[in-house]
Write a protein that holds these residues in place. Structure first.
Motif, PDB file in Angstrom:
ATOM      1  N   LEU A   7       0.831  -1.203   0.000  1.00 20.11           N
ATOM      2  CA  LEU A   7       0.000   0.000   0.000  1.00 20.11           C
ATOM      3  C   LEU A   7       0.868   1.256   0.000  1.00 20.11           C
ATOM      4  CD1 LEU A   7      -2.734   1.373   0.076  1.00 20.11           C
ATOM      5  CD2 LEU A   7      -2.777   1.009   2.561  1.00 20.11           C
ATOM      6  N   THR A   8       1.927   1.251   0.757  1.00 19.20           N
ATOM      7  CA  THR A   8       2.860   2.380   0.761  1.00 19.20           C
ATOM      8  C   THR A   8       3.462   2.579  -0.626  1.00 19.20           C
ATOM      9  OG1 THR A   8       3.382   2.006   3.096  1.00 19.20           O
ATOM     10  CG2 THR A   8       4.972   3.292   1.816  1.00 19.20           C
ATOM     11  N   SER A  13       3.807   5.517  -5.722  1.00 14.30           N
ATOM     12  CA  SER A  13       3.703   5.459  -7.185  1.00 14.30           C
ATOM     13  C   SER A  13       2.633   6.412  -7.703  1.00 14.30           C
ATOM     14  CB  SER A  13       3.367   4.036  -7.627  1.00 14.30           C
ATOM     15  OG  SER A  13       4.358   3.140  -7.229  1.00 14.30           O
ATOM     16  N   GLU A  14       1.520   6.490  -6.992  1.00 13.50           N
ATOM     17  CA  GLU A  14       0.434   7.390  -7.399  1.00 13.50           C
ATOM     18  C   GLU A  14       0.869   8.846  -7.274  1.00 13.50           C
ATOM     19  OE1 GLU A  14      -2.901  10.063  -6.979  1.00 13.50           O
ATOM     20  OE2 GLU A  14      -1.738   9.391  -5.245  1.00 13.50           O
ATOM     21  N   VAL A  15       1.552   9.181  -6.207  1.00 10.55           N
ATOM     22  CA  VAL A  15       2.051  10.547  -6.012  1.00 10.55           C
ATOM     23  C   VAL A  15       3.076  10.886  -7.101  1.00 10.55           C
ATOM     24  CG1 VAL A  15       3.366  12.061  -4.465  1.00 10.55           C
ATOM     25  CG2 VAL A  15       1.553  10.606  -3.548  1.00 10.55           C
ATOM     26  N   PHE A  16       3.922   9.945  -7.435  1.00 11.41           N
ATOM     27  CA  PHE A  16       4.903  10.135  -8.509  1.00 11.41           C
ATOM     28  C   PHE A  16       4.184  10.456  -9.819  1.00 11.41           C
ATOM     29  CE2 PHE A  16       7.214   8.182 -12.089  1.00 11.41           C
ATOM     30  CZ  PHE A  16       8.385   8.923 -12.057  1.00 11.41           C
ATOM     31  N   GLY A  17       3.205   9.624 -10.183  1.00  8.66           N
ATOM     32  CA  GLY A  17       2.462   9.843 -11.419  1.00  8.66           C
ATOM     33  C   GLY A  17       1.697  11.156 -11.421  1.00  8.66           C
ATOM     34  N   SER A  43       0.932   1.849  -9.387  1.00  5.71           N
ATOM     35  CA  SER A  43       0.068   2.143  -8.250  1.00  5.71           C
ATOM     36  C   SER A  43      -1.167   1.252  -8.241  1.00  5.71           C
ATOM     37  CB  SER A  43      -0.342   3.615  -8.271  1.00  5.71           C
ATOM     38  OG  SER A  43      -1.184   3.880  -7.170  1.00  5.71           O
ATOM     39  N   PHE A  44      -1.862   1.150  -9.365  1.00  2.00           N
ATOM     40  CA  PHE A  44      -3.069   0.330  -9.414  1.00  2.00           C
ATOM     41  C   PHE A  44      -2.748  -1.158  -9.251  1.00  2.00           C
ATOM     42  CE2 PHE A  44      -5.071   4.051 -11.574  1.00  2.00           C
ATOM     43  CZ  PHE A  44      -6.053   4.264 -10.608  1.00  2.00           C
ATOM     44  N   TYR A  45      -1.635  -1.584  -9.796  1.00  6.41           N
ATOM     45  CA  TYR A  45      -1.257  -2.985  -9.637  1.00  6.41           C
ATOM     46  C   TYR A  45      -0.986  -3.312  -8.165  1.00  6.41           C
ATOM     47  CZ  TYR A  45       1.320  -7.337  -9.839  1.00  6.41           C
ATOM     48  OH  TYR A  45       1.744  -8.622  -9.612  1.00  6.41           O
ATOM     49  N   THR A  46      -0.145  -2.505  -7.518  1.00 10.69           N
ATOM     50  CA  THR A  46       0.166  -2.793  -6.106  1.00 10.69           C
ATOM     51  C   THR A  46      -1.056  -2.569  -5.218  1.00 10.69           C
ATOM     52  OG1 THR A  46       1.142  -0.588  -5.874  1.00 10.69           O
ATOM     53  CG2 THR A  46       2.648  -2.419  -6.284  1.00 10.69           C
ATOM     54  N   LEU A  47      -1.909  -1.610  -5.594  1.00  8.16           N
ATOM     55  CA  LEU A  47      -3.143  -1.405  -4.838  1.00  8.16           C
ATOM     56  C   LEU A  47      -4.020  -2.654  -4.917  1.00  8.16           C
ATOM     57  CD1 LEU A  47      -4.690   0.837  -3.258  1.00  8.16           C
ATOM     58  CD2 LEU A  47      -5.843   1.368  -5.406  1.00  8.16           C
ATOM     59  N   THR A  50      -2.884  -5.320  -2.503  1.00  9.87           N
ATOM     60  CA  THR A  50      -3.221  -5.103  -1.086  1.00  9.87           C
ATOM     61  C   THR A  50      -4.631  -5.589  -0.776  1.00  9.87           C
ATOM     62  OG1 THR A  50      -4.103  -2.877  -1.388  1.00  9.87           O
ATOM     63  CG2 THR A  50      -1.749  -3.062  -0.956  1.00  9.87           C
ATOM     64  N   LEU A  51      -5.486  -5.578  -1.789  1.00  6.29           N
ATOM     65  CA  LEU A  51      -6.888  -5.956  -1.563  1.00  6.29           C
ATOM     66  C   LEU A  51      -7.070  -7.447  -1.333  1.00  6.29           C
ATOM     67  CD1 LEU A  51      -8.588  -3.577  -4.125  1.00  6.29           C
ATOM     68  CD2 LEU A  51      -8.450  -3.331  -1.639  1.00  6.29           C
ATOM     69  N   THR A  52      -6.014  -8.230  -1.532  1.00  2.00           N
ATOM     70  CA  THR A  52      -6.108  -9.653  -1.214  1.00  2.00           C
ATOM     71  C   THR A  52      -6.046  -9.886   0.292  1.00  2.00           C
ATOM     72  OG1 THR A  52      -3.726 -10.012  -1.435  1.00  2.00           O
ATOM     73  CG2 THR A  52      -5.075 -10.314  -3.417  1.00  2.00           C
ATOM     74  N   GLU A  53      -5.541  -8.901   1.027  1.00  2.00           N
ATOM     75  CA  GLU A  53      -5.387  -9.055   2.475  1.00  2.00           C
ATOM     76  C   GLU A  53      -6.135  -8.017   3.306  1.00  2.00           C
ATOM     77  OE1 GLU A  53      -1.376  -9.635   3.887  1.00  2.00           O
ATOM     78  OE2 GLU A  53      -0.762 -10.336   1.903  1.00  2.00           O
ATOM     79  N   LEU A  54      -6.419  -6.854   2.726  1.00  2.00           N
ATOM     80  CA  LEU A  54      -7.030  -5.762   3.494  1.00  2.00           C
ATOM     81  C   LEU A  54      -8.367  -5.369   2.876  1.00  2.00           C
ATOM     82  CD1 LEU A  54      -3.843  -3.532   3.940  1.00  2.00           C
ATOM     83  CD2 LEU A  54      -4.838  -5.088   5.621  1.00  2.00           C
ATOM     84  N   PRO A  55      -9.291  -4.814   3.692  1.00  2.00           N
ATOM     85  CA  PRO A  55     -10.602  -4.425   3.174  1.00  2.00           C
ATOM     86  C   PRO A  55     -10.544  -3.214   2.242  1.00  2.00           C
ATOM     87  CG  PRO A  55     -10.451  -3.966   5.537  1.00  2.00           C
ATOM     88  CD  PRO A  55      -9.189  -4.659   5.134  1.00  2.00           C
ATOM     89  N   LEU A  56     -11.399  -3.228   1.226  1.00  2.00           N
ATOM     90  CA  LEU A  56     -11.433  -2.190   0.203  1.00  2.00           C
ATOM     91  C   LEU A  56     -11.597  -0.788   0.788  1.00  2.00           C
ATOM     92  CD1 LEU A  56     -11.611  -1.245  -2.756  1.00  2.00           C
ATOM     93  CD2 LEU A  56     -14.062  -1.740  -2.643  1.00  2.00           C
TER      94      LEU A  56
END
Length: 103
Positions: A7-8, A13-17, A43-47, A50-56
């Motif tokens: 998530l970090t 990555s999103e801030v960079f873009g 960013s979207f890929y790593t995001l 994270t959704l495999t382990e944490l709630p949306l």
């Protein structure tokens, strides 16, 4: 890999873009445009990972809120945008909102 590390990485990555958007000149300049596409793609890929382990709801609140606050800080530091009490208050309210959603 730890979901919070991913998530970090998604936030950074999103801030960079987002930070490169200003330099694209309406997507006429290729290198900044490539940076935007790569930043958002990573960013979207790593995001999504994270959704495999944490709630949306929690993931999206942290990603969007911290991304917005950090992008505003990049605007202030890199692009010399105005920093005033209204901007500071907005950033603090964003962070407070993320904290409240995650409690």
């Amino acid at each position: 890999m730890n979901a919070f590390v991913l998530l970090t990485f998604a936030i950074i990555s999103e801030v960079f873009g987002s930070s490169l958007l200003k330099l694209t000149d309406g997507f006429k300049r290729i290198l900044p445009t490539l940076g935007v596409v790569i930043g958002y793609g990573v960013s979207f890929y790593t995001l999504s990972l994270t959704l495999t382990e944490l709630p949306l709801g929690m993931v999206y609140a942290i990603w969007a809120g911290m991304g917005t606050a950090l992008t505003a800080m990049v605007g202030i530091i890199v692009y010399k945008e105005v920093f005033n009490i209204k901007k500071l208050t907005g950033i603090l309210l964003i962070i407070a909102g993320v904290v409240l959603l995650d409690v």
